[in-house]
Write a protein that holds these residues in place. Structure first.
Motif, PDB file in Angstrom:
ATOM      1  N   PRO A  84       0.822  -1.221   0.000  1.00 43.56           N
ATOM      2  CA  PRO A  84       0.000   0.000   0.000  1.00 43.56           C
ATOM      3  C   PRO A  84       0.854   1.268   0.000  1.00 43.56           C
ATOM      4  O   PRO A  84       0.514   2.236  -0.677  1.00 43.56           O
ATOM      5  CB  PRO A  84      -0.793  -0.111   1.310  1.00 43.56           C
ATOM      6  N   PHE A  87       2.135   1.811  -3.440  1.00 40.67           N
ATOM      7  CA  PHE A  87       1.007   2.163  -4.301  1.00 40.67           C
ATOM      8  C   PHE A  87       0.600   3.619  -4.101  1.00 40.67           C
ATOM      9  O   PHE A  87       0.427   4.381  -5.058  1.00 40.67           O
ATOM     10  CB  PHE A  87      -0.181   1.232  -4.016  1.00 40.67           C
ATOM     11  N   ILE A  88       0.462   4.012  -2.845  1.00 40.11           N
ATOM     12  CA  ILE A  88       0.035   5.387  -2.558  1.00 40.11           C
ATOM     13  C   ILE A  88       1.084   6.383  -3.052  1.00 40.11           C
ATOM     14  O   ILE A  88       0.749   7.398  -3.661  1.00 40.11           O
ATOM     15  CB  ILE A  88      -0.229   5.561  -1.038  1.00 40.11           C
ATOM     16  N   LYS A  91       0.949   6.185  -7.123  1.00 40.94           N
ATOM     17  CA  LYS A  91      -0.283   6.414  -7.889  1.00 40.94           C
ATOM     18  C   LYS A  91      -1.237   7.454  -7.294  1.00 40.94           C
ATOM     19  O   LYS A  91      -2.158   7.896  -7.963  1.00 40.94           O
ATOM     20  CB  LYS A  91      -1.048   5.087  -8.049  1.00 40.94           C
ATOM     21  N   ILE A  92      -1.051   7.786  -6.037  1.00 40.45           N
ATOM     22  CA  ILE A  92      -2.021   8.679  -5.415  1.00 40.45           C
ATOM     23  C   ILE A  92      -1.455  10.069  -5.171  1.00 40.45           C
ATOM     24  O   ILE A  92      -2.078  11.080  -5.493  1.00 40.45           O
ATOM     25  CB  ILE A  92      -2.517   8.103  -4.057  1.00 40.45           C
ATOM     26  N   LEU A  93      -0.284  10.133  -4.621  1.00 38.62           N
ATOM     27  CA  LEU A  93       0.267  11.423  -4.213  1.00 38.62           C
ATOM     28  C   LEU A  93       0.642  12.277  -5.421  1.00 38.62           C
ATOM     29  O   LEU A  93       1.049  11.757  -6.457  1.00 38.62           O
ATOM     30  CB  LEU A  93       1.504  11.216  -3.336  1.00 38.62           C
ATOM     31  N   ASP A 178      -1.048   4.701 -16.258  1.00 40.46           N
ATOM     32  CA  ASP A 178      -2.303   4.998 -15.571  1.00 40.46           C
ATOM     33  C   ASP A 178      -3.521   4.737 -16.458  1.00 40.46           C
ATOM     34  O   ASP A 178      -4.598   4.452 -15.973  1.00 40.46           O
ATOM     35  CB  ASP A 178      -2.307   6.457 -15.103  1.00 40.46           C
ATOM     36  N   ILE A 181      -5.118   1.445 -15.791  1.00 37.83           N
ATOM     37  CA  ILE A 181      -6.001   1.444 -14.624  1.00 37.83           C
ATOM     38  C   ILE A 181      -7.352   2.041 -15.021  1.00 37.83           C
ATOM     39  O   ILE A 181      -8.413   1.508 -14.694  1.00 37.83           O
ATOM     40  CB  ILE A 181      -5.376   2.260 -13.467  1.00 37.83           C
ATOM     41  N   GLU A 182      -7.264   3.108 -15.781  1.00 36.85           N
ATOM     42  CA  GLU A 182      -8.486   3.777 -16.224  1.00 36.85           C
ATOM     43  C   GLU A 182      -9.326   2.847 -17.082  1.00 36.85           C
ATOM     44  O   GLU A 182     -10.540   2.752 -16.929  1.00 36.85           O
ATOM     45  CB  GLU A 182      -8.108   5.028 -17.005  1.00 36.85           C
ATOM     46  N   TYR A 185     -11.256   0.449 -15.125  1.00 33.69           N
ATOM     47  CA  TYR A 185     -12.459   1.053 -14.553  1.00 33.69           C
ATOM     48  C   TYR A 185     -13.543   1.203 -15.612  1.00 33.69           C
ATOM     49  O   TYR A 185     -14.709   0.913 -15.382  1.00 33.69           O
ATOM     50  CB  TYR A 185     -12.133   2.424 -13.951  1.00 33.69           C
ATOM     51  N   ASP A 186     -13.122   1.637 -16.801  1.00 36.02           N
ATOM     52  CA  ASP A 186     -14.086   1.839 -17.885  1.00 36.02           C
ATOM     53  C   ASP A 186     -14.761   0.534 -18.269  1.00 36.02           C
ATOM     54  O   ASP A 186     -15.901   0.517 -18.713  1.00 36.02           O
ATOM     55  CB  ASP A 186     -13.380   2.426 -19.114  1.00 36.02           C
ATOM     56  N   PHE A 191     -12.485  -0.963  -7.437  1.00 35.62           N
ATOM     57  CA  PHE A 191     -11.143  -0.840  -6.856  1.00 35.62           C
ATOM     58  C   PHE A 191     -10.472  -2.196  -6.674  1.00 35.62           C
ATOM     59  O   PHE A 191      -9.338  -2.410  -7.087  1.00 35.62           O
ATOM     60  CB  PHE A 191     -11.239  -0.110  -5.502  1.00 35.62           C
ATOM     61  N   TRP A 192     -11.206  -3.129  -6.051  1.00 38.06           N
ATOM     62  CA  TRP A 192     -10.577  -4.403  -5.716  1.00 38.06           C
ATOM     63  C   TRP A 192     -10.279  -5.245  -6.940  1.00 38.06           C
ATOM     64  O   TRP A 192      -9.232  -5.880  -7.024  1.00 38.06           O
ATOM     65  CB  TRP A 192     -11.445  -5.193  -4.729  1.00 38.06           C
TER      66      TRP A 192
ATOM     67  N   THR B   4      -8.135   8.826 -13.714  1.00 35.26           N
ATOM     68  CA  THR B   4      -7.857   7.621 -12.935  1.00 35.26           C
ATOM     69  C   THR B   4      -7.542   7.996 -11.498  1.00 35.26           C
ATOM     70  O   THR B   4      -8.033   7.397 -10.552  1.00 35.26           O
ATOM     71  CB  THR B   4      -6.606   6.901 -13.471  1.00 35.26           C
ATOM     72  N   ASP B   5      -6.715   9.010 -11.445  1.00 35.11           N
ATOM     73  CA  ASP B   5      -6.296   9.519 -10.166  1.00 35.11           C
ATOM     74  C   ASP B   5      -7.498   9.835  -9.295  1.00 35.11           C
ATOM     75  O   ASP B   5      -7.563   9.444  -8.144  1.00 35.11           O
ATOM     76  CB  ASP B   5      -5.482  10.786 -10.425  1.00 35.11           C
ATOM     77  N   LYS B   7     -10.554   8.751  -9.620  1.00 37.09           N
ATOM     78  CA  LYS B   7     -11.326   7.559  -9.278  1.00 37.09           C
ATOM     79  C   LYS B   7     -10.699   6.832  -8.097  1.00 37.09           C
ATOM     80  O   LYS B   7     -11.382   6.415  -7.176  1.00 37.09           O
ATOM     81  CB  LYS B   7     -11.401   6.618 -10.488  1.00 37.09           C
ATOM     82  N   LYS B   9      -8.690   8.102  -5.962  1.00 42.74           N
ATOM     83  CA  LYS B   9      -8.735   8.964  -4.784  1.00 42.74           C
ATOM     84  C   LYS B   9     -10.090   8.869  -4.107  1.00 42.74           C
ATOM     85  O   LYS B   9     -10.193   8.901  -2.891  1.00 42.74           O
ATOM     86  CB  LYS B   9      -8.459  10.415  -5.183  1.00 42.74           C
ATOM     87  N   TYR B  17      -4.141   9.038   2.999  1.00 43.43           N
ATOM     88  CA  TYR B  17      -3.268   9.968   3.725  1.00 43.43           C
ATOM     89  C   TYR B  17      -3.005   9.504   5.146  1.00 43.43           C
ATOM     90  O   TYR B  17      -1.906   9.635   5.664  1.00 43.43           O
ATOM     91  CB  TYR B  17      -3.835  11.388   3.668  1.00 43.43           C
ATOM     92  N   TYR B  19      -2.832   6.459   6.109  1.00 46.00           N
ATOM     93  CA  TYR B  19      -1.878   5.358   6.014  1.00 46.00           C
ATOM     94  C   TYR B  19      -0.447   5.871   5.886  1.00 46.00           C
ATOM     95  O   TYR B  19       0.462   5.423   6.578  1.00 46.00           O
ATOM     96  CB  TYR B  19      -2.223   4.473   4.802  1.00 46.00           C
TER      97      TYR B  19
END
Lengths: 283, 288
Positions: A84, A87-88, A91-93, A178, A181-182, A185-186, A191-192, B4-5, B7, B9, B17, B19
């Protein structure tokens, strides 16, 4: 002709220093270690006794098994915590946060492993910070010893090797576009399912490399384990140390070293085989 | 930002955050506490806070020996600096040499040699230390019996053995860093210099080595840190006082108990490695 001689001279010019280094400081010492392990330490005769002693002694066997199981369990826990995180970060930050967090994760790893283990001793020992906090909070009225437990050893191992799991996973996640990933989703993924079908399979090589490195680090650990585990740590590397330094029995120690090395190489090879990963490709 | 980001998020922004904050607390927390306690007057190296003091750094009253007044600790710092300097120099020379070997040369068994080069970094430090110890032990014995007692003493646990033991795996690191940089070098630059009348040796010195410089400096810092903080391998190879490095002396003291002076040593190491690590990162960035 002259050109060829020149070329050979150039090759040997760089090959010889390399061979001296790897030969004298790595290959020959390990051959020596291997040879020593088959020699009896009193009579100097060739023997399998050093190995049979390992297999016949329940104590050595138990310590070895314990070390192996702990190393594997700790590797899995490290993976569970690190995935995690990787990953965060990837892909997230956002860009700025990414480099700030990355720096904060990496910097502690520049500091000596000994100091990092010491920092946990400061927190967890009987008169340590955690014990003090618990008393201030009124949860307990006496000093509590958190050191010298199995759990403490695991925390220490996770702490010293986590980065070696995070970085390889980050590297493989970085290469995951990315848009994939999109697309997941499409196509109706959540998520899982996206995690399971796209993200985790893609980071397979990173997970493999990270797990292998962390496992090897755990297995070969000495400082963190002995400082946080104390006399109860019963780690296999301690046996090697004791034979060499305390009992002056190089031959027995050499046999233990060979066993440790064989086991780790075998396990790494097996895990690569099972997951059909190619180590060179994964790096 | 891309969709994507968003989604991802939306899954749980706060979870992510939270975590990360927990992870940062886990990685940095213990070190921060250790740092703070180095300035606490409390002799037990724990809380409660009993006021700010620099005694654990500099003080020579009988019950409070600051780290700078501790002769044995300071001599260990000196030893570590000496060992690390020698190890860095040898490892950089080997690293540059090996980079040219693996990038420029073609020979039978190159791939195998490359895998072998990674060996010292993969083998557990304890095994590496013991194998070098038993090898040098037997050579020292033969030297002693062939040339008289004491001939092999430089191969007994001590300064040079620590240096050799550390070079074995530090040189792998420098090789990796410098090889990566040399791979990016456009060899036509060297050829151009030779067309303009330099010899190959001059071309390498003027063009290639200059190109390698950022990697060499970065690798040198990493090598210095690796050497300075190594415990596992060094533990088996250090002998008398002239080879007691900082980690070795810290380890032997930690077995007897914790004093705030060790916190002070930690602060010193954290600050200096922080600076050196930052520098190394900077040089590696300019590498790209």
């Amino acid at each position: 002709m002259l050109e060829k001689i020149k070329k050979y001279r150039r090759l040997w010019g760089v090959l010889i220093p390399y061979l001296i280094w790897i030969g004298v400081l790595f290959v020959i010492p390990h051959i020596k270690l291997f040879g020593l392990s088959f020699i009896d330490y009193r009579s100097d005769e060739i023997t399998l006794g050093n190995y049979s002693k390992f297999f016949s002694s329940p104590l050595y066997r138990r310590v070895f098994l314990r070390t192996g199981i702990f190393a594997i369990a700790t590797t899995m826990l490290t993976l569970a915590i690190s995935f995690p995180t990787a990953f965060i970060i990837t892909k997230i930050l956002g860009k700025t946060m990414k480099s700030v967090v990355l720096l904060a994760v990496i910097l502690p790893y520049w500091i000596s492993e000994l100091i990092r283990a010491f920092a946990w001793m400061v927190l967890l020992r009987e008169t340590g910070v955690v014990s003090y906090m618990l008393q201030v909070a009124g949860i307990t009225s006496e000093n509590v010893e958190f050191l010298y437990h199995n759990g403490t050893i695991m925390v220490g191992l996770i702490y010293t090797s986590m980065l070696f799991m995070i970085i390889p996973i980050m590297n493989s996640l970085d290469s995951l576009d990315d848009s994939l990933i999109e697309a997941a989703y499409d196509l109706g993924g959540n998520f899982w399912s996206t995690m399971k079908e796209v993200i985790i399979p893609h980071s397979g090589p990173g997970i493999m490399v990270g797990s292998t490195m962390v496992f090897m680090l755990n297995l070969g650990n000495y400082v963190t384990v002995t400082l946080l585990g104390g006399k109860n740590s019963l780690w296999f590397t301690e046996n090697i140390y004791n034979q060499f330094i305390v009992r002056f029995n190089q031959n027995q120690g050499a046999a233990f070293g060979v066993i440790l090395l064989t086991f780790s190489v075998l396990l790494v090879w097996l895990s690569l085989k099972v997951t059909k990963q190619d180590m060179a490709g994964a790096m | 930002m891309f969709t994507t980001d968003n989604k991802l998020k939306s899954f749980s922004y706060w979870f992510y955050y939270g975590y990360i904050v927990l992870i940062l607390l886990f990685t940095a927390g213990p070190l921060i506490v250790t740092f703070i306690l180095a300035f606490n007057s409390n002799e037990s190296a724990s809380f409660p806070w009993q006021g700010f003091t620099l005694d654990w750094f500099s003080s020579s009253t009988p019950d409070r020996v600051g780290l700078f007044d501790d002769v044995r600790m300071m001599s260990a710092v000196g030893t570590s600096l000496k060992v690390a300097t020698v190890v860095t120099i040898i490892s950089i020379l080997l690293g540059v040499n090996n980079a040219f070997l693996f990038v420029r040369e073609k020979f039978v068994g190159k791939e195998f040699m490359y895998m072998l080069m990674l060996g010292p970094l993969v083998v557990p430090g304890v095994v590496l230390g013991t194998s070098i110890l038993s090898f040098t032990h037997s050579i020292a014995n033969s030297l002693d019996s062939a040339m008289g007692f004491g001939a092999g003493s430089f191969l007994r646990p001590g300064f040079w053995l620590v240096v050799f033991g550390q070079v074995s795996f530090v040189a792998t690191t420098t090789t990796l860093v410098i090889t990566a940089r040399l791979r990016k070098f456009d060899i036509s630059l060297e050829e151009a210099a030779m067309d303009l009348g330099t010899t190959q040796a001059q071309a390498i010195r003027l063009i290639t080595l200059r190109f390698l410089m950022p990697a060499v400096i970065g690798a040198a810092i990493v090598a210095f840190l690796f050497s300075f903080e190594n415990f596992n391998t060094t533990y088996f190879l250090s002998g008398a006082d002239n080879s007691t490095t900082v980690p070795i002396i810290l380890y032997s003291r930690l077995r007897f108990g914790i004093t705030p002076q060790i916190n002070a040593v930690s602060v010193l190491l954290m600050v200096s490695t922080g600076i050196l690590g930052g520098l190394a990162a900077l040089f590696q960035k300019s590498d790209d």
